[in-house]
Design an enzyme around this catalytic site. Structure first.
Site, PDB file in Angstrom:
ATOM      1  N   HIS A   1      -0.706  -1.647  -0.103  1.00 46.46           N
ATOM      2  CA  HIS A   1      -1.016  -0.675  -1.157  1.00 46.46           C
ATOM      3  C   HIS A   1      -2.229   0.171  -0.760  1.00 46.46           C
ATOM      4  O   HIS A   1      -2.272   1.364  -1.041  1.00 46.46           O
ATOM      5  CB  HIS A   1      -1.291  -1.395  -2.476  1.00 46.46           C
ATOM      6  CG  HIS A   1      -0.037  -1.814  -3.190  1.00 46.46           C
ATOM      7  ND1 HIS A   1       0.722  -2.884  -2.792  1.00 46.46           N
ATOM      8  CD2 HIS A   1       0.602  -1.283  -4.268  1.00 46.46           C
ATOM      9  CE1 HIS A   1       1.767  -3.004  -3.604  1.00 46.46           C
ATOM     10  NE2 HIS A   1       1.718  -2.042  -4.517  1.00 46.46           N
TER      11      HIS A   1
ATOM     12  N   HIS B   1      -5.440  -9.764  -2.754  1.00 48.28           N
ATOM     13  CA  HIS B   1      -6.070  -9.561  -1.450  1.00 48.28           C
ATOM     14  C   HIS B   1      -7.531  -9.948  -1.432  1.00 48.28           C
ATOM     15  O   HIS B   1      -8.193  -9.984  -2.481  1.00 48.28           O
ATOM     16  CB  HIS B   1      -5.991  -8.077  -1.057  1.00 48.28           C
ATOM     17  CG  HIS B   1      -4.609  -7.622  -0.725  1.00 48.28           C
ATOM     18  ND1 HIS B   1      -4.026  -7.851   0.500  1.00 48.28           N
ATOM     19  CD2 HIS B   1      -3.688  -6.959  -1.466  1.00 48.28           C
ATOM     20  CE1 HIS B   1      -2.798  -7.344   0.502  1.00 48.28           C
ATOM     21  NE2 HIS B   1      -2.576  -6.801  -0.677  1.00 48.28           N
TER      22      HIS B   1
END
Ligand SMILES: CC(C)=CCC/C(C)=C/CC/C(C)=C/COP(=O)(O)O
Length: 296
Positions: A215, A257
């Site tokens: 992303h 993440h």
């Protein structure tokens, strides 16, 4: 070349061990029985040295009369005790990690600590758990599928060559991004943070890994692309940059993440745009591609 006497016939060596305590196989050198740990270490080391047979080293220790008597003069080996053999180069490097190694380990520790602290939307019961639906909406805004389908749709509707050219390059950029991220994820294989819930909308098999954030790469790539190829008013330009930044931050807040995954993702996405710009597809350098598309 190891001598046959050293490797095959252990008895003469055992005899010499009983008369002198300084041989590498003698208990005085590393100890048998209770001092067996050090002896094993020594024999492991000698197994790396060319010409020394570790089997022979063990044989010499068990054959030694001193060993059989159960006497292990470890400290009292006397002045004749030989100094321990110097460690091989690679072992010395293991024992003295480089400055770079320490710096990387420290960065990793800070990364894990900070990522855990920022993962405030990682679950419904997390401190900012109520923000999770909003974060997931942001997640979809940076997902590969809407971007690919949106670009293909716009390409099919575009009636100008200039528009087609830009959209064709955006498609190329998105595909390049998917490929590079999958490649790096597959190579690095860093696991997602332990506090992440794997409830993402359509993923590829490599998306079980977290480095780099797909992303974040897409956010940096697409926003740089838009800023360079779309004429937008300043507030809209600011909004594009803000979207990319918040999308990156949301990856850590959702617990998907670590900070370094996102930071590297931004860097990679930014670099990918430079690649796309360098290889810019146009009717001049890729006429077949444009002709094929215009015939559809
Ligand atoms: C043409 C093709 C292979 C399309 C696949 C699109 C797809 C499923 C992309 C996955 C996007 C995704 C979930 C990336 C993971 O992002 P992270 O930020 O969690 O690394």
């Amino acid at each position: 070349m190891p001598s046959p006497r050293r490797n095959v016939d252990a008895r003469p060596l055992a005899a010499s061990a009983s008369s002198s305590s300084s041989g590498p196989g003698s208990p005085a050198h590393g100890g048998g029985g209770g001092g067996g740990g050090r002896f094993e270490f020594q024999s492991l080391l000698s197994s790396r040295a060319p010409g020394l047979d570790p089997t022979c080293t063990r044989l010499r220790a068990s054959e030694s009369p001193v060993h059989r008597r159960g006497s292990f003069p470890l400290a009292g080996a006397g002045p004749s005790q030989a100094p321990p053999a110097p460690l091989p180069e690679e072992d010395r490097m293991d024992l003295n990690p480089s400055f770079l190694g320490i710096a990387l380990r420290s960065l990793l520790a800070i990364d894990l600590w900070l990522s855990k602290k920022l993962g405030v939307c990682a679950g419904e019961s997390s401190s900012w758990g109520s923000m999770r639906p909003l974060m997931k909406l942001l997640e979809i805004s940076g997902h590969g599928i809407p971007w690919l389908l949106g670009t293909l749709y716009c390409l099919s509707r575009s009636d100008s060559w200039a528009g087609r050219e830009v959209l064709m390059n955006l498609l190329f950029a998105l595909l390049l991004d998917l490929l590079l991220v999958a490649l790096i994820k597959g190579l690095v294989r860093r696991r997602r943070p332990a506090h992440n819930q794997m409830d993402m909308f359509v993923t590829l098999s490599v998306d079980k890994y977290s480095f780099p954030s797909g992303h974040a790469t897409r956010a940096a790539l697409v926003s740089r692309f838009i800023l360079n190829h779309l004429v937008l008013a300043i507030p809209l330009r600011v909004l594009v940059v803000l979207w990319a930044f918040i999308l990156g931050l949301s990856r850590v807040m959702l617990g998907r993440h670590n900070v370094t995954d996102v930071a590297f993702g931004f860097f990679l996405g930014y670099t990918q745009y430079s690649i796309v710009d360098y290889c810019w597809l146009s009717p001049h350098n890729a006429p077949v591609l444009f002709l094929l598309w215009s015939q559809q």
